[in-house]
Design a protein around this motif. Sequence first.
Motif, PDB file in Angstrom:
ATOM      1  N   VAL A  16     -90.323 -12.628  18.127  1.00 13.69           N
ATOM      2  CA  VAL A  16     -89.134 -13.387  18.511  1.00 13.69           C
ATOM      3  C   VAL A  16     -88.048 -13.131  17.472  1.00 13.69           C
ATOM      4  CG1 VAL A  16     -88.179 -15.697  18.837  1.00 13.69           C
ATOM      5  CG2 VAL A  16     -90.465 -15.152  19.708  1.00 13.69           C
ATOM      6  N   LEU A  19     -84.339 -18.069  17.777  1.00 19.21           N
ATOM      7  CA  LEU A  19     -84.194 -19.199  18.676  1.00 19.21           C
ATOM      8  C   LEU A  19     -82.826 -19.807  18.367  1.00 19.21           C
ATOM      9  CD1 LEU A  19     -87.362 -19.242  17.460  1.00 19.21           C
ATOM     10  CD2 LEU A  19     -87.562 -20.944  19.258  1.00 19.21           C
ATOM     11  N   SER A  41     -84.596 -12.550  28.054  1.00 18.04           N
ATOM     12  CA  SER A  41     -84.350 -13.718  27.206  1.00 18.04           C
ATOM     13  C   SER A  41     -84.711 -14.981  27.965  1.00 18.04           C
ATOM     14  CB  SER A  41     -82.894 -13.763  26.736  1.00 18.04           C
ATOM     15  OG  SER A  41     -82.012 -13.648  27.837  1.00 18.04           O
ATOM     16  N   TRP A  87     -81.595 -20.798  23.737  1.00 21.13           N
ATOM     17  CA  TRP A  87     -82.092 -19.531  24.248  1.00 21.13           C
ATOM     18  C   TRP A  87     -82.925 -18.815  23.200  1.00 21.13           C
ATOM     19  CZ3 TRP A  87     -80.084 -14.841  22.219  1.00 21.13           C
ATOM     20  CH2 TRP A  87     -78.921 -14.953  21.454  1.00 21.13           C
ATOM     21  N   VAL A  88     -83.800 -17.950  23.696  1.00 23.65           N
ATOM     22  CA  VAL A  88     -84.735 -17.216  22.851  1.00 23.65           C
ATOM     23  C   VAL A  88     -84.507 -15.730  23.053  1.00 23.65           C
ATOM     24  CG1 VAL A  88     -87.165 -16.746  22.336  1.00 23.65           C
ATOM     25  CG2 VAL A  88     -86.448 -19.055  23.017  1.00 23.65           C
ATOM     26  N   SER A  89     -84.295 -15.027  21.948  1.00 22.22           N
ATOM     27  CA  SER A  89     -84.151 -13.578  21.963  1.00 22.22           C
ATOM     28  C   SER A  89     -85.455 -12.956  21.472  1.00 22.22           C
ATOM     29  CB  SER A  89     -82.987 -13.161  21.055  1.00 22.22           C
ATOM     30  OG  SER A  89     -82.946 -11.761  20.911  1.00 22.22           O
ATOM     31  N   LEU A 138     -85.299 -26.935  18.640  1.00 23.60           N
ATOM     32  CA  LEU A 138     -85.758 -25.585  18.318  1.00 23.60           C
ATOM     33  C   LEU A 138     -87.222 -25.572  17.904  1.00 23.60           C
ATOM     34  CD1 LEU A 138     -82.607 -24.230  16.431  1.00 23.60           C
ATOM     35  CD2 LEU A 138     -83.328 -23.732  18.768  1.00 23.60           C
ATOM     36  N   MET A 141     -89.218 -25.747  21.073  1.00 22.52           N
ATOM     37  CA  MET A 141     -89.237 -24.430  21.710  1.00 22.52           C
ATOM     38  C   MET A 141     -90.207 -23.495  20.997  1.00 22.52           C
ATOM     39  SD  MET A 141     -88.185 -22.385  24.061  1.00 22.52           S
ATOM     40  CE  MET A 141     -86.639 -22.953  24.767  1.00 22.52           C
ATOM     41  N   GLU A 142     -90.212 -23.532  19.684  1.00 23.74           N
ATOM     42  CA  GLU A 142     -91.125 -22.673  18.926  1.00 23.74           C
ATOM     43  C   GLU A 142     -92.577 -23.014  19.244  1.00 23.74           C
ATOM     44  OE1 GLU A 142     -91.875 -21.195  14.311  1.00 23.74           O
ATOM     45  OE2 GLU A 142     -90.068 -22.313  14.852  1.00 23.74           O
ATOM     46  N   LEU A 145     -93.521 -21.511  22.590  1.00 27.55           N
ATOM     47  CA  LEU A 145     -93.790 -20.080  22.483  1.00 27.55           C
ATOM     48  C   LEU A 145     -95.160 -19.828  21.870  1.00 27.55           C
ATOM     49  CD1 LEU A 145     -90.265 -18.967  21.252  1.00 27.55           C
ATOM     50  CD2 LEU A 145     -91.288 -18.356  23.445  1.00 27.55           C
TER      51      LEU A 145
END
Length: 265
Positions: A16, A19, A41, A87-89, A138, A141-142, A145
């Motif tokens: 990743v 974030l 993404s 968003w996640v790149s 964030l 979100m982490e 993932l």
Amino acid sequence: MTIIVRRPAPPLAGLVSALVYQAGEQPQASVQKILPDAEPSLWVNLNRDEFRSLSGPRPGRVPGAMLAGPRSRALVTEFEAGRAHIWVSFALGAAPAFFPGALAATADELVPLADLWGGCGGSLRDQLLTAAAPQDMLRVMEQALLSHLAGPDRADPAVCAAARALSSGQAVGQVADGLGLLPRTLRRRFTARIGLTPKRFARVQRLRRVTRALDGQARADWAAVAAGHGYSDQAHLIDEFQDLASITPAEYLRSRIDGPNHLRA
């Protein structure tokens, strides 16, 4: 405008890139064209539970937590007033670590996260909205993932190397030879992991190199731009802009907003 970037630690580091929490830069609703992007993404809309696409194979609405698959063509989308997203790149070639077997089917699509992660994907937006602050969002979100990280065979090193080489401008045949792969073997493995064929990926990445080089410029010598980025001539560059983005290079310069990849639609 508020932007908060989180760089994850291992085991997400290397898979990743970032974030990102982003809010406050959209005073009113707008329709924008976004240039092709070969890298998928993950997006969550914090304002409303939907994203609106006005182009692509199936224009319409998708839920507010979705995967934007690799795009071989420009996307026209609506950004609502008060735009606020997380968003996640992903690193090049790393998205299959979280969406095994799904990338090829997501090309040029906006896919509800619930279709890929089931109930966990469907409830992610609600979990983010209950967090006390952007940094907490964030972290949520982490954790999501991490919970969807695949097993030990998370990446194909040859595909990752091919993606880096193609992104730097090497030709597809040269990349296959350098990796000791038959072109059809590279195509099969690359398309399964990246979602685009090597040739299409290379074309999208070359156009992105052009637009990054033009960032901030109001004028361009298109013949020089074409020569500097490996196009056969200016006409070839124009054809690529029209095929990949449905716009001429001159129209691109006039239409840019919010960086090199967003245009007024």
